[in-house]
Design an enzyme around this catalytic site. Structure first.
Site, PDB file in Angstrom:
ATOM      1  N   ILE A 279      16.615  -6.319 -32.720  1.00 37.95           N
ATOM      2  CA  ILE A 279      16.514  -6.521 -34.167  1.00 37.95           C
ATOM      3  C   ILE A 279      15.845  -7.865 -34.435  1.00 37.95           C
ATOM      4  CG2 ILE A 279      17.728  -6.432 -36.370  1.00 37.95           C
ATOM      5  CD1 ILE A 279      20.067  -5.073 -34.944  1.00 37.95           C
ATOM      6  N   PRO A 280      14.550  -7.949 -34.121  1.00 41.05           N
ATOM      7  CA  PRO A 280      13.843  -9.198 -34.432  1.00 41.05           C
ATOM      8  C   PRO A 280      13.790  -9.405 -35.941  1.00 41.05           C
ATOM      9  CG  PRO A 280      12.301  -7.518 -33.712  1.00 41.05           C
ATOM     10  CD  PRO A 280      13.671  -6.943 -33.554  1.00 41.05           C
ATOM     11  N   HIS A 281      13.735 -10.648 -36.340  1.00 40.28           N
ATOM     12  CA  HIS A 281      13.699 -10.917 -37.775  1.00 40.28           C
ATOM     13  C   HIS A 281      13.115 -12.293 -38.049  1.00 40.28           C
ATOM     14  CE1 HIS A 281      17.626 -12.000 -36.095  1.00 40.28           C
ATOM     15  NE2 HIS A 281      17.626 -13.016 -36.949  1.00 40.28           N
ATOM     16  N   GLY A 282      12.733 -12.466 -39.289  1.00 41.60           N
ATOM     17  CA  GLY A 282      12.196 -13.733 -39.739  1.00 41.60           C
ATOM     18  C   GLY A 282      12.238 -13.795 -41.244  1.00 41.60           C
TER      19      GLY A 282
END
Length: 147
Positions: free
Chosen positions: A60-63
């Site tokens: 769950i990559p995020h930014g």
């Protein structure tokens, strides 16, 4: 938050970097971000802090960035993502949030994490044949487990 244009069931990235780049490109292509490179930098900066490969074949990559309008997932075919359990990732949900004080990405991350703890749900997502089916599975699970 999901959009059919931002779901890829046939992505076959060769690396974590390629998986992240594909996810960001999908988001840009479907109109979810204003500045692809600015958002890509945010995603990579977050990954430098610690991996978002949470285990169980899920990342769950995020930014958080002013370049963001919405969120998107991409599903690769078993990519090494430096996951906590060392296993390849088969489901990637790239969470993007506007750079606001309300931290909407934390709400999305929380909801998604609850849904993905259900192994039957994750397995249904892995077996989805079309973006429409994938979206239906998410919608049904979301309706069953309201916020």
């Amino acid at each position: 938050l999901l959009d059919l244009r931002s779901i890829s069931l046939d992505a076959v990235p060769a690396s974590k970097q390629e998986a992240l780049d594909m996810a960001v490109a999908l988001m840009a292509k479907s109109g979810k971000i204003r500045d692809e490179e600015a958002y890509r930098r945010e995603v990579y900066l977050r990954e430098e802090e610690s991996t978002t490969g949470v285990g169980g074949g899920i990342a769950i990559p995020h930014g958080k960035s002013s370049a963001v309008i919405n969120t998107t997932p991409v599903i690769p075919n078993g990519v090494d993502f430096d996951s906590l359990d060392g296993e390849p990732v088969h489901l990637i949900f790239l969470i993007a949030a506007p750079n606001t004080k309300d931290n909407v990405h934390l709400d999305v991350l929380s909801k998604l994490s609850v849904l993905l703890m259900d192994e039957q749900f994750s397995e249904k997502l892995r077996r989805a044949k079309t973006a429409e089916e994938f979206l239906r599975i998410v919608d049904e699970a979301d309706a069953e487990k309201p916020d």
